[in-house]
Design an enzyme around this catalytic site. Structure first.
Site, PDB file in Angstrom:
ATOM      1  CD  GLU A  11      -1.479  -0.387   3.601  1.00 54.68           C
ATOM      2  OE1 GLU A  11      -2.572  -0.891   3.298  1.00 54.68           O
ATOM      3  OE2 GLU A  11      -1.190  -0.029   4.762  1.00 54.68           O
ATOM      4  CB  CYS A  12       0.789   4.362   0.182  1.00 56.43           C
ATOM      5  SG  CYS A  12       0.993   6.133  -0.169  1.00 56.43           S
ATOM      6  N   GLY A  13       3.477   3.713  -0.122  1.00 60.70           N
ATOM      7  CA  GLY A  13       4.927   3.617  -0.213  1.00 60.70           C
ATOM      8  C   GLY A  13       5.403   2.212  -0.498  1.00 60.70           C
ATOM      9  CG  MET A  59       1.966   0.349  -5.664  1.00 62.28           C
ATOM     10  SD  MET A  59       0.367   1.061  -6.149  1.00 62.28           S
ATOM     11  CE  MET A  59       0.714   2.822  -5.930  1.00 62.28           C
ATOM     12  CB  SER A  93      -4.192   0.192  -3.850  1.00 65.81           C
ATOM     13  OG  SER A  93      -4.980   1.367  -3.936  1.00 65.81           O
TER      14      SER A  93
END
Length: 438
Positions: free
Chosen positions: A321-323, A325, A415
């Site tokens: 998730e986020c970082g 990803m 994501s």
């Protein structure tokens, strides 16, 4: 059977962001701890950085309270659990008191919690009275008192007190010579501040607290239904490897609790230290953080990169998730324009930018229900991979707007969306086992 609990509970809010809520909450928490009180602190809304500081200040874990992301009943349960072990519970609000849907004021009213208004008085005196009167009456809320921040002198404090009329001044904090450092996502990680303990002690010493006003604040009564928690062992026998270091630091403590309750065994490793994914892991969780600040180090961490690529090739489930990803793309460009190679599992390139790219509460609709969470990032992903789904944006106007894309490449699901696992544990379990939840 209903259990009745009580504790001194206060929600610390303000007219807007930037008034010093986090600094004041940390100072108050540390001051009460130094007086020998047991203090628990919560943070309203989605946040990772403020809770890290508040945990150090209060010397106890800090969890999230949010009527939408966490939910009313889970908020009630968390407050009740804290009331069993704490003398004082502080809740730091988010943005301004009435901002958001639901707002900090909504949370305070839901549980009958009195509000403390933090006001930056560095550029005002008598007007403070008008500001806090408006804060009290607009909702209204039960305003227990004011904490004046960045006070210039005793004379300045006296003018503020006189302007408050029927609202008591609980405390004041003088202008700080050294403030808590910040960067693009908020405060820096507390571990990066060498003298964080002494800084908190100094803030606590500078905070003047009116004992009479403090003692006049009545405890909050909490009614909690005693229920047997239904735990499903969905992840029994699953070992989850979780990245945790300065580049992957954005972890809700409640997420780890949720995975443990589902039966998973958790083990941690540091990509920044070039540690490989622990052997024997059935699943990998790469949370968000600051990979952009450590891109040079991550680009040279060949042991880490090889291990995550090998795990992906073996079809080990990965939720990023986020970082997390961002670290799995082909490359990442920092704000200076330097491009760094990443692990290369998710085709594409991530570029940092000065403009905010995503912010707000979001949810992912799954066959198990809505997995709630949020997004907050300053980067953009360019990829040829087509999303398998997208989150939806939560707002007072409705929940129809499209949010963050969700990508799937083999055993990887990724994501910008930060998921709050307890909002839908079965959906979280499916993310970690790689099953399609859409």
């Amino acid at each position: 059977m209903q259990e009745q609990l009580q504790a001194r509970i206060l929600l610390v809010s303000a007219v807007a962001s930037g008034q010093g809520k986090t600094t004041v909450t940390a100072a108050l928490a540390r001051k009460l701890v130094l007086q020998g009180l047991r203090v628990r602190v919560f943070k309203t809304g989605p946040d990772f950085l403020d809770p890290m500081l508040l945990e150090i200040a209060s010397r106890a874990p800090v969890y999230s309270l949010d009527l939408w992301m966490v939910g009313l009943e889970q908020c009630r349960t968390q407050l009740a659990e804290a009331a069993r072990v704490a003398d004082v519970i502080l809740i730091e609000g988010v943005m301004g008191l009435y901002d958001g849907a639901p707002s900090s004021a909504d949370l305070a009213r839901a549980f009958g919690v009195p509000v403390l208004a933090v006001v930056d008085v560095s550029a005002m005196a008598q007007t403070c009275g008008a500001v806090v009167t408006g804060l009290r009456d607009y909702g209204p809320v039960n305003l227990a008192g004011v904490i004046a921040n960045r006070v210039a002198s005793p004379g300045h404090a006296a003018m503020v007190v006189a302007a408050l009329r029927d609202i008591p001044m609980l405390a004041s904090l003088s202008r700080q010579e050294k403030s808590l450092p910040e960067r693009h996502l908020g405060l820096v990680l507390p571990d990066e501040v060498a003298d964080i303990e002494s800084l908190l002690d100094t803030l606590a010493e500078q905070l003047t607290l009116d004992a009479d006003v403090w003692n006049a604040i009545s405890p909050v009564q909490l009614d909690q239904e005693q229920a047997i928690e239904q735990v499903t062992s969905t992840l029994a026998g699953t070992t989850i490897a979780i990245a945790r270091d300065a580049a992957f630091a954005f972890l809700y403590p409640a997420n780890l609790d949720c995975l443990t309750k589902l039966g998973a065994k958790l083990c941690f490793f540091s990509p920044l230290a070039n540690q490989p994914v622990p052997s024997g892991a059935n699943a990998i969780y790469l949370p968000g953080g600051y990979p952009e600040l450590h891109a040079a180090t991550l680009s040279k961490a060949m042991i880490w990169q090889d291990s995550i690529r090998q795990a992906h090739a073996r079809d080990v489930s990965i939720w990023a998730e986020c970082g997390g990803m961002m670290s799995l793309t082909d490359s990442l460009s920092d704000l200076e324009g330097n491009s760094w190679s990443m692990a290369g599992i998710l085709p594409g390139h991530v570029a940092m930018q000065k403009r905010l790219a995503g912010l707000g509460s979001q949810g992912l609709t799954t066959r198990h229900g809505i997995l709630r969470g949020h997004t907050f990032h300053y980067s953009r992903l360019e990829t040829s991979v087509a999303p398998i789904s997208a989150t939806f944006k939560h707002s007072s106007a409705g929940t129809g707007a499209v949010g963050e894309a969700v990508y799937k490449v083999g055993s990887l699901t990724a994501s910008y969306f930060h998921a709050y696992f307890p909002s839908c544990p079965l959906a979280a379990a499916m993310l970690l086992t790689g099953e399609m939840v859409i």
